[in-house]
Motif scaffolding. Sequence first.
Motif, mmCIF file in Angstrom:
data_model
loop_
_atom_site.group_PDB
_atom_site.id
_atom_site.type_symbol
_atom_site.label_atom_id
_atom_site.label_comp_id
_atom_site.label_asym_id
_atom_site.label_seq_id
_atom_site.Cartn_x
_atom_site.Cartn_y
_atom_site.Cartn_z
ATOM 1 N N SER A 54 -2.106 8.239 -6.200
ATOM 2 C CA SER A 54 -3.210 9.142 -5.818
ATOM 3 C C SER A 54 -4.568 8.632 -6.300
ATOM 4 C CB SER A 54 -2.957 10.559 -6.344
ATOM 5 O OG SER A 54 -1.781 11.094 -5.787
ATOM 6 N N ILE A 84 -7.683 3.475 -2.724
ATOM 7 C CA ILE A 84 -7.181 2.111 -2.535
ATOM 8 C C ILE A 84 -8.131 1.360 -1.614
ATOM 9 C CG2 ILE A 84 -5.298 0.674 -1.664
ATOM 10 C CD1 ILE A 84 -3.379 2.949 -2.309
ATOM 11 N N LEU A 119 -2.629 4.653 6.809
ATOM 12 C CA LEU A 119 -1.967 4.820 5.516
ATOM 13 C C LEU A 119 -2.826 5.569 4.506
ATOM 14 C CD1 LEU A 119 -0.199 1.376 4.959
ATOM 15 C CD2 LEU A 119 0.857 3.580 5.494
ATOM 16 N N GLY A 120 -4.104 5.772 4.819
ATOM 17 C CA GLY A 120 -4.962 6.488 3.885
ATOM 18 C C GLY A 120 -5.793 5.602 2.978
ATOM 19 N N VAL A 121 -5.880 4.303 3.296
ATOM 20 C CA VAL A 121 -6.736 3.401 2.520
ATOM 21 C C VAL A 121 -8.178 3.904 2.575
ATOM 22 C CG1 VAL A 121 -7.728 1.067 2.551
ATOM 23 C CG2 VAL A 121 -5.246 1.387 2.708
ATOM 24 N N LEU A 169 0.703 4.502 -2.871
ATOM 25 C CA LEU A 169 0.139 5.807 -2.511
ATOM 26 C C LEU A 169 0.460 6.901 -3.530
ATOM 27 C CD1 LEU A 169 0.800 5.813 1.354
ATOM 28 C CD2 LEU A 169 -1.393 5.491 0.180
ATOM 29 N N VAL A 180 0.832 -1.206 0.000
ATOM 30 C CA VAL A 180 0.000 0.000 0.000
ATOM 31 C C VAL A 180 0.866 1.254 0.000
ATOM 32 C CG1 VAL A 180 -1.663 1.347 1.349
ATOM 33 C CG2 VAL A 180 -1.984 -1.126 1.076
ATOM 34 N N LYS A 181 1.910 1.262 0.814
ATOM 35 C CA LYS A 181 2.808 2.424 0.848
ATOM 36 C C LYS A 181 3.392 2.714 -0.533
ATOM 37 C CE LYS A 181 4.183 1.494 5.629
ATOM 38 N NZ LYS A 181 5.248 0.931 6.494
#
Length: 322
Positions: free
Chosen positions: A167, A170, A187-189, A164, A160-161
Amino acid sequence: MEWIRLKARLLEAGSVRLSGEPIDRYVSRSAAGPSAGTSGSLFFSTGARRVRVCIDEASPIEVVHRGGGEADLFIDGERVRGRLEPAALHCPRQAYITVSASCIFHCRYCPVPGLPGRRKEIAGIARMVESVADRVDAIAITSGVASSIEEEEAYVLDVVKALLPFSLPIGVSIYPGPETPAWLHALGVAEVKFNIETATPALFSEMCPGLSWEAVWEALRQSVPLFGRGRVYSNVIVGLGETDEDLERVIEGLAGIGVIPILRPLTPAASLAGRPRPSADRMLRLYDIHERILRQAGLDPGRALTMCAACTGCDLVPGRDA
């Protein structure tokens, strides 16, 4: 034929045979799930609606490719005009990637443990996404368990990292550990899908030895406050021996905590290869129950950004297939 009845019939049959113009660019192959190791599948669409079916030259249903993606579907004496959608990676408009195409667990409906799967390298996954970035709206990540739940989780977090910088929204669907929802959220998922798989805990114990039904429920309960109502999903397989009443209860339980259930008709495989697919009539009955409960809970799969609810190929999805 009304779309929802057509789709239910296709999901009951599970396959089509092909004729007409060459079709290779429209064929997708899976590295995970019940269709892993098969001869491939295709997406047939009419308007904004789609269905995914496997390819089997013995199928009573025929797809005739007229060229350029235009196709006719012949089913039960009717012709349905539509088109074939090319899959970006696994499905249309998404980079849907299986990280580890192997698994140490042996869920009875899943052929993956018996296949010679491998783990994709992180740099290779990034290259895969880059190759389709101009024709996808989202990234979806799923995985088997190559060596342990904890090790797989750590590897997927690193995947995932690496993704990212694209953009794109995910979505992640893996077997969760105690901290999985929090780490993915940090992580912003955008969305997560943790699968309870069965309608009852007894069926889960029978179908997924070594895994915990309650651990998945706990991950779902933790996820809703983090990702939001309607951004958390869970597959429930239809056709494992449960009743419609069992499914209604589990749909109510999931929707009650803000989770959108995905009702996945059984694809007979592995030790369940001899089981029948759910009938079209049953899938339509369950669709009505599913739609009513989601509406009452204020949950709309039509807002999905990633994964199965955004694709809709394998399931009847309220809010998208009406």
